[in-house]
Write an enzyme that holds these catalytic residues in place. Sequence first.
Site, PDB file in Angstrom:
ATOM      1  N   HIS A  12       0.818  -1.213   0.000  1.00  0.00           N
ATOM      2  CA  HIS A  12       0.000   0.000   0.000  1.00  0.00           C
ATOM      3  C   HIS A  12       0.852   1.264   0.000  1.00  0.00           C
ATOM      4  CE1 HIS A  12       0.730   0.870   4.303  1.00  0.00           C
ATOM      5  NE2 HIS A  12       0.575  -0.427   4.530  1.00  0.00           N
ATOM      6  N   CYS A  67       2.965  -5.159   6.611  1.00  0.00           N
ATOM      7  CA  CYS A  67       2.627  -4.688   5.265  1.00  0.00           C
ATOM      8  C   CYS A  67       3.863  -4.099   4.588  1.00  0.00           C
ATOM      9  CB  CYS A  67       1.529  -3.629   5.336  1.00  0.00           C
ATOM     10  SG  CYS A  67      -0.105  -4.289   5.761  1.00  0.00           S
TER      11      CYS A  67
END
Length: 201
Positions: free
Chosen positions: A160, A176
């Site tokens: 992301h 992440c």
Amino acid sequence: MRLTMRLKTMAALVLGAALIAGSAPAMAQSASTPSFFSFFPRPSNFGNGPVKGTSSIRRQTVAYNGPYKPGTIVVNTAERRLYLVQDNGTALKYGIGVGRDGFRWGGIKTITRKAEWPGWTPPPQMLQRRPDLPRYMPGGIDNPLGARAMYLGSTLYRIHGSNEPETIGQAVSSGCFRMTNDDVTDLYDRVKVGTTVVVLN
């Protein structure tokens, strides 16, 4: 008359000497004291320059002769780089932020969902560590998921964007992979749902 002129001349010399003497410390001080402009340095992202902290990890095309087929995303956690394999013996190389100690992982996943300006719901485990976090944050410029998100398998992990570009290249996340908003948008436009993601830890 001559005495008066002489007194005026002497007074002028004394006054001049006093002014020079008084200005000497100030001149010496100015040499060691920062100037006004040193408190306002030219920012590293001035004009078309890189965002601070990311100058050495700009997106670039590199040679690639590894085992993964074109279209595969390869995440090198130790190197803190993400590669998108191309079909001409090259790969696109991006700088990323990775999981901090205890949150790094490896394996093979696929992109199961893509979202533009995604909303963010912190998982329960994160809320236990950080009860001050909001239970939900709508997508936008202040959202920690940034401009784009690509969801990995059925996990909570994503590739992301970020509202903290200075963290790219660091080990700071909960697992992440962070990218600058510019880079994640570029990658997002190049891949599709079903893309293989190989995470090397």
